[in-house]
Write a protein that holds these residues in place. Sequence first.
Motif, PDB file in Angstrom:
ATOM      1  N   MET A  67      -5.617   9.597  -5.389  1.00 66.12           N
ATOM      2  CA  MET A  67      -6.432   9.186  -6.529  1.00 66.12           C
ATOM      3  C   MET A  67      -5.544   8.646  -7.653  1.00 66.12           C
ATOM      4  N   LEU A  68      -4.379   9.273  -7.826  1.00 67.93           N
ATOM      5  CA  LEU A  68      -3.438   8.782  -8.841  1.00 67.93           C
ATOM      6  C   LEU A  68      -2.963   7.374  -8.494  1.00 67.93           C
ATOM      7  N   CYS A  69      -2.746   7.113  -7.207  1.00 74.51           N
ATOM      8  CA  CYS A  69      -2.347   5.768  -6.788  1.00 74.51           C
ATOM      9  C   CYS A  69      -3.451   4.757  -7.082  1.00 74.51           C
ATOM     10  N   ALA A  70      -4.708   5.141  -6.831  1.00 74.91           N
ATOM     11  CA  ALA A  70      -5.828   4.242  -7.090  1.00 74.91           C
ATOM     12  C   ALA A  70      -5.931   3.919  -8.576  1.00 74.91           C
ATOM     13  N   LEU A  71      -5.787   4.920  -9.420  1.00 75.80           N
ATOM     14  CA  LEU A  71      -5.867   4.694 -10.868  1.00 75.80           C
ATOM     15  C   LEU A  71      -4.666   3.894 -11.365  1.00 75.80           C
ATOM     16  N   PHE A  72      -3.491   4.154 -10.793  1.00 70.39           N
ATOM     17  CA  PHE A  72      -2.309   3.370 -11.173  1.00 70.39           C
ATOM     18  C   PHE A  72      -2.499   1.905 -10.797  1.00 70.39           C
ATOM     19  N   ALA A 102     -12.808   8.267   9.969  1.00 69.96           N
ATOM     20  CA  ALA A 102     -11.823   8.021  11.011  1.00 69.96           C
ATOM     21  C   ALA A 102     -11.927   6.619  11.583  1.00 69.96           C
ATOM     22  N   GLY A 103     -13.037   5.913  11.295  1.00 70.81           N
ATOM     23  CA  GLY A 103     -13.253   4.606  11.887  1.00 70.81           C
ATOM     24  C   GLY A 103     -12.414   3.517  11.259  1.00 70.81           C
ATOM     25  N   LEU A 124      -5.796   3.693  -0.069  1.00 66.82           N
ATOM     26  CA  LEU A 124      -6.730   3.381   1.007  1.00 66.82           C
ATOM     27  C   LEU A 124      -6.390   4.090   2.313  1.00 66.82           C
ATOM     28  N   ARG A 125      -5.155   4.566   2.448  1.00 62.78           N
ATOM     29  CA  ARG A 125      -4.781   5.275   3.667  1.00 62.78           C
ATOM     30  C   ARG A 125      -5.326   6.694   3.707  1.00 62.78           C
ATOM     31  N   SER A 126      -5.843   7.199   2.571  1.00 61.36           N
ATOM     32  CA  SER A 126      -6.298   8.594   2.569  1.00 61.36           C
ATOM     33  C   SER A 126      -7.616   8.829   1.834  1.00 61.36           C
ATOM     34  N   LEU A 127      -8.105   7.848   1.088  1.00 59.46           N
ATOM     35  CA  LEU A 127      -9.339   8.019   0.324  1.00 59.46           C
ATOM     36  C   LEU A 127     -10.445   7.128   0.882  1.00 59.46           C
ATOM     37  N   ARG A 139      -8.040  -1.380   4.610  1.00 58.79           N
ATOM     38  CA  ARG A 139      -8.589  -0.091   5.030  1.00 58.79           C
ATOM     39  C   ARG A 139      -8.709   0.032   6.547  1.00 58.79           C
ATOM     40  N   VAL A 140      -9.052  -1.051   7.252  1.00 60.49           N
ATOM     41  CA  VAL A 140      -9.306  -0.958   8.693  1.00 60.49           C
ATOM     42  C   VAL A 140      -8.048  -1.108   9.544  1.00 60.49           C
TER      43      VAL A 140
END
Length: 284
Positions: free
Chosen positions: A1-6, A122-123, A64-67, A175-176
């Motif tokens: 989440m910190l990465c997304a906000l950054f 997981a998709g 995007l790799r975890s959220l 993401r994919v």
Amino acid sequence: MLCALFAAVCYGVAATMQAVAARSTRDDGAGVDPRLLLRLLGNWRYLSSLVLDVVGLVAQVTALRSLPLFLVQAAMAASIVVTALLAVRWFGLRLSRTEWASVAIVCAGLAMLGAAAESQGAGHGSHHFHYVLLVAALALAVLGVAAGRLPDPARTAVLGLASGMGFGTMGTAIRVMPNLRPSFLISDPAVYAAIISGVLAGLFLAAALQRGGVVAATAMMLIGETVPPSIIGVVLLGDHTRHGWVPVAGAGFVVALAGALLLARFGELKPPSAEPVAAGVAGA
């Protein structure tokens, strides 16, 4: 989440610098001109904004790799908060009570999303879906060229939407991707979809900011960047919330987007040809 906000902070600063650079660049008045990007590459503000975009992209990829996709894309909408705050510093503008309230609304919506999100699905979509993203990226070129021939203000609004859809396609493509090994990336159509859509999104946004109002361009960009990818993430990629938290996530998404759109109308920047503006940016 910190990465997304950054990433949102990087994109917000970059968008402000790009608005200044675009409005100080010669306009040939001929629809969407690819040469606009070449002219902008001679502007130090635009080059600096590209560096920030790259840094923001790295942070976005990490997120995007975890959220879930809906959470990351909603966080990107928070970049308008950064743009508004920088306008206060660089352009001498003042935030009204409504606009300060909009900042708080965006933050509240993101907090609700963060609390409701559990993990990404997981998709990664079928291989055919990766090709669909590539076709969608190419189709954006047609939409952007057609939008450039429209009269204002429709031109600005549609170019802003096309730009947002480009950024949204780029985020979805990232993401994919099942993994980031170079040997795999070379053969993945989603990689080329991300590159093409990212370049087109930058061109369309620059064209919209050069002649049109920042208000319409930003608002439509936020819609295109946030809504379609979020729907794709939930429907096709298995993104989900914590058990029983779907209403909270839905409300948070609506609240964050509404606050960002309210702030979008604050984005009217003074022409960079004016001395106070140029001096303010130079001193920043």
